[in-house]
Motif scaffolding. Sequence first.
Motif, PDB file in Angstrom:
ATOM      1  N   UNK A 263      38.494 -58.670  -9.366  1.00 53.83           N
ATOM      2  CA  UNK A 263      39.215 -59.834  -8.865  1.00 53.83           C
ATOM      3  C   UNK A 263      40.654 -59.869  -9.333  1.00 53.83           C
ATOM      4  N   UNK A 264      40.861 -59.558 -10.610  1.00 58.53           N
ATOM      5  CA  UNK A 264      42.230 -59.554 -11.127  1.00 58.53           C
ATOM      6  C   UNK A 264      43.064 -58.464 -10.460  1.00 58.53           C
ATOM      7  N   UNK A 265      42.457 -57.307 -10.257  1.00 59.40           N
ATOM      8  CA  UNK A 265      43.151 -56.215  -9.586  1.00 59.40           C
ATOM      9  C   UNK A 265      43.514 -56.613  -8.153  1.00 59.40           C
ATOM     10  N   UNK A 266      42.587 -57.255  -7.449  1.00 53.52           N
ATOM     11  CA  UNK A 266      42.865 -57.682  -6.072  1.00 53.52           C
ATOM     12  C   UNK A 266      44.021 -58.672  -6.030  1.00 53.52           C
ATOM     13  N   UNK A 267      44.061 -59.600  -6.976  1.00 53.39           N
ATOM     14  CA  UNK A 267      45.160 -60.572  -7.011  1.00 53.39           C
ATOM     15  C   UNK A 267      46.492 -59.898  -7.325  1.00 53.39           C
ATOM     16  N   UNK A 268      46.472 -58.922  -8.218  1.00 56.43           N
ATOM     17  CA  UNK A 268      47.710 -58.221  -8.556  1.00 56.43           C
ATOM     18  C   UNK A 268      48.211 -57.382  -7.390  1.00 56.43           C
ATOM     19  N   UNK A 269      47.297 -56.882  -6.553  1.00 54.99           N
ATOM     20  CA  UNK A 269      47.698 -56.110  -5.377  1.00 54.99           C
ATOM     21  C   UNK A 269      48.083 -57.014  -4.213  1.00 54.99           C
ATOM     22  N   UNK A 270      47.798 -58.296  -4.346  1.00 55.06           N
ATOM     23  CA  UNK A 270      48.154 -59.278  -3.314  1.00 55.06           C
ATOM     24  C   UNK A 270      48.905 -60.436  -3.978  1.00 55.06           C
ATOM     25  N   UNK A 271      50.148 -60.186  -4.393  1.00 56.12           N
ATOM     26  CA  UNK A 271      50.889 -61.182  -5.182  1.00 56.12           C
ATOM     27  C   UNK A 271      51.090 -62.516  -4.465  1.00 56.12           C
ATOM     28  N   UNK A 272      51.069 -62.511  -3.121  1.00 60.22           N
ATOM     29  CA  UNK A 272      51.205 -63.780  -2.416  1.00 60.22           C
ATOM     30  C   UNK A 272      50.005 -64.677  -2.676  1.00 60.22           C
ATOM     31  N   UNK A 273      48.811 -64.075  -2.776  1.00 58.17           N
ATOM     32  CA  UNK A 273      47.600 -64.858  -3.050  1.00 58.17           C
ATOM     33  C   UNK A 273      47.537 -65.282  -4.519  1.00 58.17           C
ATOM     34  N   UNK A 340      39.710 -57.255   5.924  1.00 52.96           N
ATOM     35  CA  UNK A 340      40.371 -56.460   4.900  1.00 52.96           C
ATOM     36  C   UNK A 340      41.558 -57.189   4.268  1.00 52.96           C
ATOM     37  N   UNK A 341      41.747 -58.427   4.666  1.00 53.38           N
ATOM     38  CA  UNK A 341      42.824 -59.235   4.100  1.00 53.38           C
ATOM     39  C   UNK A 341      42.254 -60.197   3.060  1.00 53.38           C
ATOM     40  N   UNK A 342      42.905 -60.270   1.896  1.00 53.17           N
ATOM     41  CA  UNK A 342      42.512 -61.227   0.872  1.00 53.17           C
ATOM     42  C   UNK A 342      43.104 -62.584   1.226  1.00 53.17           C
ATOM     43  N   UNK A 343      42.234 -63.581   1.363  1.00 50.64           N
ATOM     44  CA  UNK A 343      42.651 -64.936   1.736  1.00 50.64           C
ATOM     45  C   UNK A 343      41.859 -65.923   0.882  1.00 50.64           C
ATOM     46  N   UNK A 344      42.472 -66.430  -0.182  1.00 51.30           N
ATOM     47  CA  UNK A 344      41.741 -67.286  -1.126  1.00 51.30           C
ATOM     48  C   UNK A 344      41.388 -68.644  -0.532  1.00 51.30           C
ATOM     49  N   UNK A 345      41.893 -68.942   0.647  1.00 49.76           N
ATOM     50  CA  UNK A 345      41.539 -70.186   1.316  1.00 49.76           C
ATOM     51  C   UNK A 345      40.527 -69.984   2.434  1.00 49.76           C
TER      52      UNK A 345
END
Length: 412
Positions: A263-273, A340-345
């Motif tokens: 999860x932390x890696x995914x957030x770091x690769x998606x700084x907008x999220x 394939x897109x990370x979308x926390x909402x």
Amino acid sequence: MATLSRSIRRALQPVLSPALLTWERVESGVSYDPTSARVRDNPYDTYDRLRDKDPIHRMRLINGYVLTRYDDVDTVLRDHQRFSKNDGAYDEYRSMLHHDPPDHTRLRSLVSKAFTPRSVRELTPRVQRIVDELLADLDGKDKFDMIGSFAYPLPVTVIAEMLGIPVQDMDRFNHWSNDISLTIEPMLNDEQIHRVKRATDDLYEYFESIIEQRRRKPEDDMITALLNAEDEGDKLTHEELLSTLVLLLVAGNETTRNLIGNGMYALLKNPDQLQRLRDKPQMLDSAIDELLRYDSPVQLDGRLVHNDVEIAGQQISAGQRVLCAIGAANRDPAAFSQPDKLDIGRNEKSHIAFGRGIHHCLGAPLALLEARAAFSYILDRFSDIELVAEPVYREQVVLRGLEYLWVNVEWS
């Protein structure tokens, strides 16, 4: 291949595997080798090809099938009557993970009280203190490994305290857990089998000593509770007690470590999220659900077919294995838009990261509690987090997680 002994199959595997994979490609236009480094590092491209070309794919390496669509995976995981967790092999130390009802029901009921939402809520202050202590140990460091310094010690400390075993043995737990977790891999070589056996023997010997101590002097911990547990007069056998303790220690560590690390890696690769979560911390619960979907800590879950069945028009014979690709189901475009897109909402179908049916992850409430504490404290303490280098995934395909996650941080 099904008629060959296991030892002969392993000896012939280097010769047979390329031929079987070629056979798969000729049959369907795609092949699936979960042990390859390419699939280990990024299984999602392969999942996409399987889902597009052959969603119920005949996997010659295991004489079975791999399913990659959300609805198919969901159906199989919910149906314990036709699709069994018990492969028929005798092992007196089999955990509830490999049992069907009624044994699964009995074993799960004996430990489930410790993982009810109410029981887990009562752990909240202690989990938060452990997170605080781990971050205090990092105070002043601007570079560290997020896995070794945080994502691993948090869950193993929590489960060790619940069980009532010394947290100072954490390094030994890590070694044992890493090796024993290989038991759920679909394919093992001789060296891995040896590591599993050695780690299992060592951990059983370790728990034997702790159990004997609790028999002489009971404590307020889960080992004592399991020793005393009764469910309609049916206690755990000694072998079931040992296998349950091993399962709790390994499962309580592995999946939560992977959730926090991936999860932390995914957030770091998606700084907008990541920034979105900083701006709106009230989105933390939906963010954790999305991280579980996006890069699931458990990628595959196997079943054995009881009787001849049909799945979406495909006939599968009794005795064949079915691999449910949870990671693929959680990226199925029929279930999730732009998967394939990370979308926390994201607000769509629920993910399958914790499984389905009677084998739904018993420790899910605890994993979510630990993840909430971990991410909220990390975002609060660090005003900036950056990757030092691209991490490396561990050499496993069922449990997907990072060897390390080195980061540079700025303290708030």
